[in-house]
Design a protein around this motif. Structure first.
Motif, PDB file in Angstrom:
ATOM      1  N   GLU A  41       0.830  -1.202   0.000  1.00  0.00           N
ATOM      2  CA  GLU A  41       0.000   0.000   0.000  1.00  0.00           C
ATOM      3  C   GLU A  41       0.866   1.253   0.000  1.00  0.00           C
ATOM      4  N   GLY A  42       1.920   1.237   0.790  1.00  0.00           N
ATOM      5  CA  GLY A  42       2.835   2.382   0.792  1.00  0.00           C
ATOM      6  C   GLY A  42       3.545   2.536  -0.544  1.00  0.00           C
ATOM      7  N   GLY A  43       3.910   1.404  -1.170  1.00  0.00           N
ATOM      8  CA  GLY A  43       4.555   1.468  -2.490  1.00  0.00           C
ATOM      9  C   GLY A  43       3.625   2.027  -3.557  1.00  0.00           C
ATOM     10  N   ALA A  44       2.324   1.589  -3.460  1.00  0.00           N
ATOM     11  CA  ALA A  44       1.358   2.126  -4.424  1.00  0.00           C
ATOM     12  C   ALA A  44       1.224   3.633  -4.284  1.00  0.00           C
ATOM     13  N   ALA A  45       1.204   4.120  -3.046  1.00  0.00           N
ATOM     14  CA  ALA A  45       1.145   5.571  -2.827  1.00  0.00           C
ATOM     15  C   ALA A  45       2.392   6.242  -3.374  1.00  0.00           C
ATOM     16  N   ALA A  46       3.567   5.564  -3.159  1.00  0.00           N
ATOM     17  CA  ALA A  46       4.810   6.126  -3.701  1.00  0.00           C
ATOM     18  C   ALA A  46       4.759   6.190  -5.221  1.00  0.00           C
ATOM     19  N   ILE A  47       4.206   5.144  -5.871  1.00  0.00           N
ATOM     20  CA  ILE A  47       4.073   5.156  -7.340  1.00  0.00           C
ATOM     21  C   ILE A  47       3.179   6.310  -7.774  1.00  0.00           C
ATOM     22  N   ASN A  48       2.101   6.497  -7.006  1.00  0.00           N
ATOM     23  CA  ASN A  48       1.168   7.564  -7.359  1.00  0.00           C
ATOM     24  C   ASN A  48       1.840   8.934  -7.229  1.00  0.00           C
ATOM     25  N   ASP A  49       2.564   9.169  -6.127  1.00  0.00           N
ATOM     26  CA  ASP A  49       3.216  10.457  -5.926  1.00  0.00           C
ATOM     27  C   ASP A  49       4.350  10.653  -6.919  1.00  0.00           C
ATOM     28  N   ALA A  50       5.115   9.560  -7.146  1.00  0.00           N
ATOM     29  CA  ALA A  50       6.205   9.673  -8.127  1.00  0.00           C
ATOM     30  C   ALA A  50       5.645   9.965  -9.513  1.00  0.00           C
ATOM     31  N   GLY A  51       4.519   9.336  -9.853  1.00  0.00           N
ATOM     32  CA  GLY A  51       3.874   9.623 -11.158  1.00  0.00           C
ATOM     33  C   GLY A  51       3.390  11.055 -11.248  1.00  0.00           C
ATOM     34  N   SER A  52       2.944  11.566 -10.055  1.00  0.00           N
ATOM     35  CA  SER A  52       2.484  12.963 -10.070  1.00  0.00           C
ATOM     36  C   SER A  52       3.613  13.933 -10.325  1.00  0.00           C
ATOM     37  N   LEU A  53       4.892  13.520 -10.035  1.00  0.00           N
ATOM     38  CA  LEU A  53       6.031  14.387 -10.308  1.00  0.00           C
ATOM     39  C   LEU A  53       6.146  14.666 -11.801  1.00  0.00           C
ATOM     40  N   ARG A  54       5.874  13.658 -12.632  1.00  0.00           N
ATOM     41  CA  ARG A  54       5.945  13.862 -14.090  1.00  0.00           C
ATOM     42  C   ARG A  54       4.905  14.883 -14.536  1.00  0.00           C
ATOM     43  N   MET A  55       3.695  14.689 -13.961  1.00  0.00           N
ATOM     44  CA  MET A  55       2.632  15.609 -14.340  1.00  0.00           C
ATOM     45  C   MET A  55       2.990  17.039 -13.923  1.00  0.00           C
ATOM     46  N   ARG A  56       3.510  17.210 -12.714  1.00  0.00           N
ATOM     47  CA  ARG A  56       3.814  18.546 -12.230  1.00  0.00           C
ATOM     48  C   ARG A  56       4.989  19.154 -13.009  1.00  0.00           C
TER      49      ARG A  56
END
Length: 640
Positions: free
Chosen positions: A44-59
């Motif tokens: 679950e923590g890794g999935a959140a990390a994937i989500n936040d890391a993916g948001s870095l590309r968007m930002r």
């Protein structure tokens, strides 16, 4: 010693093993469940990390788009910069509440450091400068954003790869947990069968065999646990049942013998109680008691002694089969010097083998040839009365039941003797009350009449002084002497009738009688008392007192002397002698003299002596005085 559950070593206990296995299974299950929970939390923590890391590309692309627009929207640009930096910080620190956890794999940490360093070392400065309106910085930022997004994508791929690996571990753990549950259940079923079900079935089969009276059945003792103890106990029980059924007939015979012994004891107690309840004298009760127990216990000799509490001496009442050396031994008279006295004082029954007695401590029973002696206390609920002893010329063993029976018989005899004493005392009280009534009658009738006659004689004397008459003057002194003598007799009778001697020994009783006569008449009477013999019962004491009173009365009335002597020797035999130096009398008068009619007091003394089986001797000579002697032999002396 029979085995029990308490004897089972604790480490072999079924309960310990079951608890140990259960705790082990629980520990494994908790470890597996904890592992799966940890993997789930990591995923679950890794999935959140994937989500936040993916948001870095968007930002990063949004920031590039804002910086490309002219004029640059500074507020939006700086807002995006802050959000991008905040996301990088969240990835670095993590957030357990979401949860957000950046995997701890080395390549992921290196890739995150690369992404973070690129932003902090170059891109953040370019983005900040471009947001402030520097178009050159904006062009440079747009030129490098694609490479930065590529690095972010590499980080996201690494995190996704790590999550995929942990997902495989989670699935494997769940499979292992299912396998452990299946294997654990099978193992627990097998262990329960091995530890509990099979022993119970074996024990049940053994019980069925016992119910079928197959007492040779034995269970195998294969373990050292509770069921091992039960199997051992079952085998012991089966062996005892087998022994019981094998020896049942012998046990029935033994029980029959035991009941016969108990019936015999009850018969002895009943017979003795019936005998002691008969209205016999103390000596007859003691003699019958001793004879019966000697026959019952096959004794060669026996003795029964009573304790004199005043001098702590034992006095022989009856004996059977004992030589004179034992009966007359001074050692046997002291309560603290012989076995009989030891039993009386301590109350503990004694059974002693006399063969082992040291030479310097030999007893009279040793010298008489007896090998064994048993002594028992005679007691009533009020006090210890004495003891009885059984003498055996051969070796004799008294069982505990026989000792107890003899102790009970001693208590029966003590109670019977106490009852006899109470009955005697009650009878004496009745006699005393009757004598008191007679004394009252004498005082109210004859004494008053004699006093009246005495007054009339005095009046007659006064009349003769005024009118002399020779013949009457000669008769008046005779009348006065006769009335005075009769009055003195009545006074003496009143004093004797009111005599009380409860709780006094024979010495004090006799001394009081001598003192009373001296006070009444003034005659000097010496009193001598020696010896320390056994106490006398109340009835014998009463008759001895009456004989002394009658003898002293005769001294007062007939001896015409001013002195007399009373001597008493109280040893085994009781001897009393009353002597005076008076005028004496003819001990064998002729019928014509009429003296025999006037000597009714002597006949009364003889009758009283006969009542207590004593010998009365009267000797008198004219001018030399009179001697009255009373002898009570030890054989006729009763126990008090």
């Amino acid at each position: 010693m029979r085995p029990s559950l308490v004897d089972t070593p604790r480490r072999h206990s079924i309960s310990v093993r079951i608890v140990t296995v259960s705790l082990l299974a629980l520990l494994i299950a908790l470890m597996m469940i904890g592992g799966t929970l940890w993997l789930s939390w990591q995923l679950e923590g890794g999935a959140a990390a994937i989500n936040d890391a993916g948001s870095l590309r968007m930002r990063a692309y949004r920031l590039a788009l804002i910086l490309q627009t002219q004029p640059v929207d500074q507020i939006s640009a700086f807002h995006e910069i802050q959000l991008l930096e905040k996301t990088l910080t969240s990835l670095q620190k993590g957030d357990p509440a979401r949860p957000l956890v950046l995997p701890s794999e080395l390549n992921i940490r290196k890739q995150y450091a690369l992404v973070s360093n690129q932003w902090s070392e170059s891109l953040r400065e370019l983005a900040t400068s471009a947001a402030k309106g520097n178009s050159i910085s904006g062009v440079a930022f747009r030129g490098r954003v694609d490479q930065y997004v590529s690095e972010i994508s590499t980080l996201v791929s690494a995190i996704e790869h790590d999550n995929a690996r942990k997902t495989d571990w989670l699935r494997l753990s769940q499979g292992v947990l299912i396998a452990i549950a299946i294997v654990g259940t099978v193992a627990m079923i097998y262990l329960l069968y091995l530890w509990i079900i099979r022993p119970v079935l074996s024990l049940q089969a053994g019980i069925v065999d016992l119910a079928s009276q197959r007492f040779d059945v034995r269970l195998p003792v294969e373990t050292a646990d509770e069921f091992g103890a039960l199997a051992h106990g079952f085998n012991t029980m089966a062996e005892e049942l087998q022994t019981v059924y094998r020896d049942l007939e012998q046990r029935v015979l033994d029980k029959t013998k035991q009941l016969a012994v108990q019936n015999s004891e009850l018969s002895v107690l009943y017979e003795m109680a019936g005998f002691l309840s008969l209205p016999n004298s103390v000596e007859a009760q003691c003699k019958g008691f001793l004879q019966r127990i000697m026959v019952r216990f096959n004794a060669d000799g026996g003795s029964l002694r009573v304790l004199n509490p005043e001098n702590q001496q034992l006095h022989l009442v009856v004996s059977e089969g004992l030589p004179q050396s034992v009966l007359q031994s001074a050692q046997c008279r002291q309560a603290h010097d012989c076995l009989c006295g030891e039993t009386t004082v301590t109350g503990i029954a004694v059974l002693r083998d006399l063969r082992n007695t040291p030479r310097h401590k030999l007893l009279p029973c040793n010298e008489a040839g007896f090998m064994c002696i048993a002594s028992f206390k005679i007691s009533s609920p009020q006090a210890a009365l004495g003891s009885f002893a059984l003498h055996f010329r051969d070796e004799h063993i008294c069982a505990a039941a026989e000792m107890k029976l003899l102790e009970t018989l001693g208590q029966q005899l003590g109670t019977a003797l106490e009852n006899t004493r109470l009955m005697t005392h009650e009878r004496l009280l009745a006699v005393s009350e009757e004598r008191n009534l007679v004394a009252q009658g004498l005082h109210d009738s004859l004494a008053q009449s004699l006093n009246f006659l005495n007054l009339q004689i005095q009046m007659l004397e006064k009349t003769l002084v005024r009118t002399p008459h020779d013949e009457v003057e000669k008769i008046i002194p005779l009348l006065r002497a006769g009335v005075q003598e009769s009055y003195n007799d009545v006074r003496e009778l009143l004093a004797n009738f009111r005599t009380r001697f409860e709780n006094l020994d024979i010495r004090q009783v006799l001394k009081n009688a001598v003192k009373r006569l001296h006070e009444q008449t003034g005659i000097q009477i010496s009193f001598e008392y020696t010896g320390n013999g056994p106490a006398l019962p109340e009835d014998q004491k009463l008759q001895i007192l009456f004989i002394l009173q009658e003898a002293l009365s005769n001294v007062r009335k007939h001896a015409k002397t001013d002195s007399a002597h009373v001597m008493v020797r109280n040893d085994d035999d009781f001897y009393m002698e009353i002597m005076d130096c008076g005028r004496g009398f003819d001990i064998n008068p002729t019928p014509a003299s009429g003296e025999a009619v006037r000597r009714i007091g002597l006949h009364i003394m003889q009758e009283r002596a006969n009542q207590i089986s004593a010998q009365l001797t009267i000797a008198s000579t004219y001018g030399e005085g009179t001697r009255v002697a009373l002898l009570l032999r030890s054989s006729s002396r009763q126990a008090a």
